[in-house]
Design an enzyme around this catalytic site. Structure first.
Site, mmCIF file in Angstrom:
data_model
loop_
_atom_site.group_PDB
_atom_site.id
_atom_site.type_symbol
_atom_site.label_atom_id
_atom_site.label_comp_id
_atom_site.label_asym_id
_atom_site.label_seq_id
_atom_site.Cartn_x
_atom_site.Cartn_y
_atom_site.Cartn_z
ATOM 1 N N THR A 193 37.662 3.851 8.185
ATOM 2 C CA THR A 193 36.866 3.957 7.329
ATOM 3 C C THR A 193 37.104 2.196 6.521
ATOM 4 O O THR A 193 36.221 1.641 5.889
ATOM 5 C CB THR A 193 37.351 4.451 6.058
ATOM 6 N N LYS A 249 36.492 14.979 1.272
ATOM 7 C CA LYS A 249 37.193 14.099 1.429
ATOM 8 C C LYS A 249 37.745 13.845 -0.339
ATOM 9 O O LYS A 249 37.053 13.127 -0.708
ATOM 10 C CB LYS A 249 37.779 13.808 1.772
ATOM 11 N N LYS A 283 42.043 7.851 1.519
ATOM 12 C CA LYS A 283 42.237 6.156 2.088
ATOM 13 C C LYS A 283 40.458 5.916 0.967
ATOM 14 O O LYS A 283 39.635 4.391 2.019
ATOM 15 C CB LYS A 283 41.623 6.571 3.540
ATOM 16 N N ARG A 295 20.911 23.653 0.877
ATOM 17 C CA ARG A 295 19.720 23.654 -0.044
ATOM 18 C C ARG A 295 18.022 23.420 0.611
ATOM 19 O O ARG A 295 17.287 23.527 -0.983
ATOM 20 C CB ARG A 295 20.406 22.917 -1.139
ATOM 21 N N SER A 312 35.971 10.191 11.521
ATOM 22 C CA SER A 312 34.772 11.210 12.628
ATOM 23 C C SER A 312 33.645 10.619 11.339
ATOM 24 O O SER A 312 33.584 10.240 10.691
ATOM 25 C CB SER A 312 35.182 12.706 11.517
ATOM 26 N N PHE A 363 27.573 15.574 7.553
ATOM 27 C CA PHE A 363 28.482 16.065 8.230
ATOM 28 C C PHE A 363 28.233 17.675 8.321
ATOM 29 O O PHE A 363 28.775 17.959 9.667
ATOM 30 C CB PHE A 363 29.753 16.250 7.563
#
Length: 315
Positions: free
Chosen positions: A236, A97, A179, A30, A127, A10
């Site tokens: 989702t 989230k 969600k 990282r 998204s 993301f």
């Protein structure tokens, strides 16, 4: 200049989209080889545009107008307590989230408790990273109560990435977090071959649970009916691109689950604990928490849900 802390799928997708929209982006992750390769194993085939500068130290993001924190929810608090310390005076927007398992708090509260003193926001909504990276039309919610929320909305929007603004941070956080739990349950239904009718019922009753918990914590119903709640729930619960849905499908089918971050697993446990403190019933979330912990099988979970006492629908 926009800073992004976290070079997973993301974070990398946002870097590509924002740089393609003419923004200067600094990206920290990282992976020490990212600067040389200019591509990401999380987004095969996508290459970082010239507008993205990969930096080695988090402190290189301090000069950014806003810093996006694109880390998994359970890593946010440890990150801010260690590498993220230099960012605590910056304007921060969390893109994770979930609900922190230790504190049972959302991203905004976690950032505040870590000592963040700049403007805080939450970016969430329906998204997938590949869609954003490819420049496909995407609409998200930017939740913030600060006086620079409109400026953040402008700087983070592009021709293909449209942001809507809200001051209901709690509603936006919980919509995006819960969600994922319902998406796991929807995946279980599909993986177990229980049919589309069962999935529709599961999504609807799961949405009712999302509303119950969110409203009890001060969220507004219209926020849950927007992009960060219902919009993200629809996405989702209907696509195998969702890690949560795919995880649920594997559980339902009895096949090995992928070794990847699935935010809904920890969030299910946190949501159930939070609901218990408030005296709120969340039977779907409770069953997900037991399923992912291997405390119950799919057949027994279905039996228990279907044998619950009959009631009015709006309860």
């Amino acid at each position: 200049m926009i800073g992004i802390a976290g070079a997973g799928a993301f974070g990398t997708a946002l870097a590509i989209a924002l740089a393609s929209g003419g923004r200067e982006v600094r990206l920290w992750g990282r992976d020490p080889d990212l600067a040389q390769r200019r591509d990401s194993a999380r987004l095969p085939g996508m290459v970082l545009p010239e507008g993205v500068r990969v930096v080695e130290n988090v402190s290189n993001l301090v000069e950014s107008t806003v810093v996006l924190l694109t880390l998994p929810m359970q890593q946010l608090r440890p990150f801010l307590a260690s590498e993220g310390q230099p960012l605590l005076n910056s304007d921060l927007v969390a893109c994770c989230k979930g609900i922190d398992l230790t504190t049972l708090k959302g991203p905004a509260a976690v950032m505040r408790e870590a000592g963040a003193s700049g403007q805080l926001g939450m970016l969430t909504g329906p998204s997938f990273a590949f869609d954003i990276a490819r420049g496909l039309p995407t609409a998200l919610t930017l939740a913030s109560t600060g006086n620079r929320a409109e400026a953040m909305q402008t700087v983070l929007s592009t021709q293909s990435l449209r942001l809507y603004r809200t001051d209901d941070v709690v509603g936006a956080e919980l919509g995006g977090a819960l969600k994922n739990v319902i998406a796991i349950a929807a995946g279980v239904v599909c993986g177990a071959g229980l049919g589309d009718s069962a999935r529709a019922a599961l999504i609807t009753r799961g949405y009712a649970e999302m509303q119950r918990l969110a409203l009890a914590l001060g969220a507004r119903a219209e926020t849950l009916a927007g992009l960060s709640g219902l919009g993200d729930l629809i996405l989702t619960c209907t696509s195998t691109q969702s890690r949560n849905f795919a995880h649920g499908m594997a559980l339902g089918a009895g096949t090995p689950v992928a070794q990847a971050t699935v935010e809904g697993v920890a969030t299910a446990r946190a949501a159930v604990r939070l609901a218990e403190t408030l005296g709120i019933e969340m039977p779907v979330a409770a069953m997900v928490a037991r399923l992912v912990a291997d405390e119950i099988g799919v057949a027994e979970a279905v039996r228990q849900l279907m044998s619950r006492p009959l009631k009015q629908e709006q309860e």
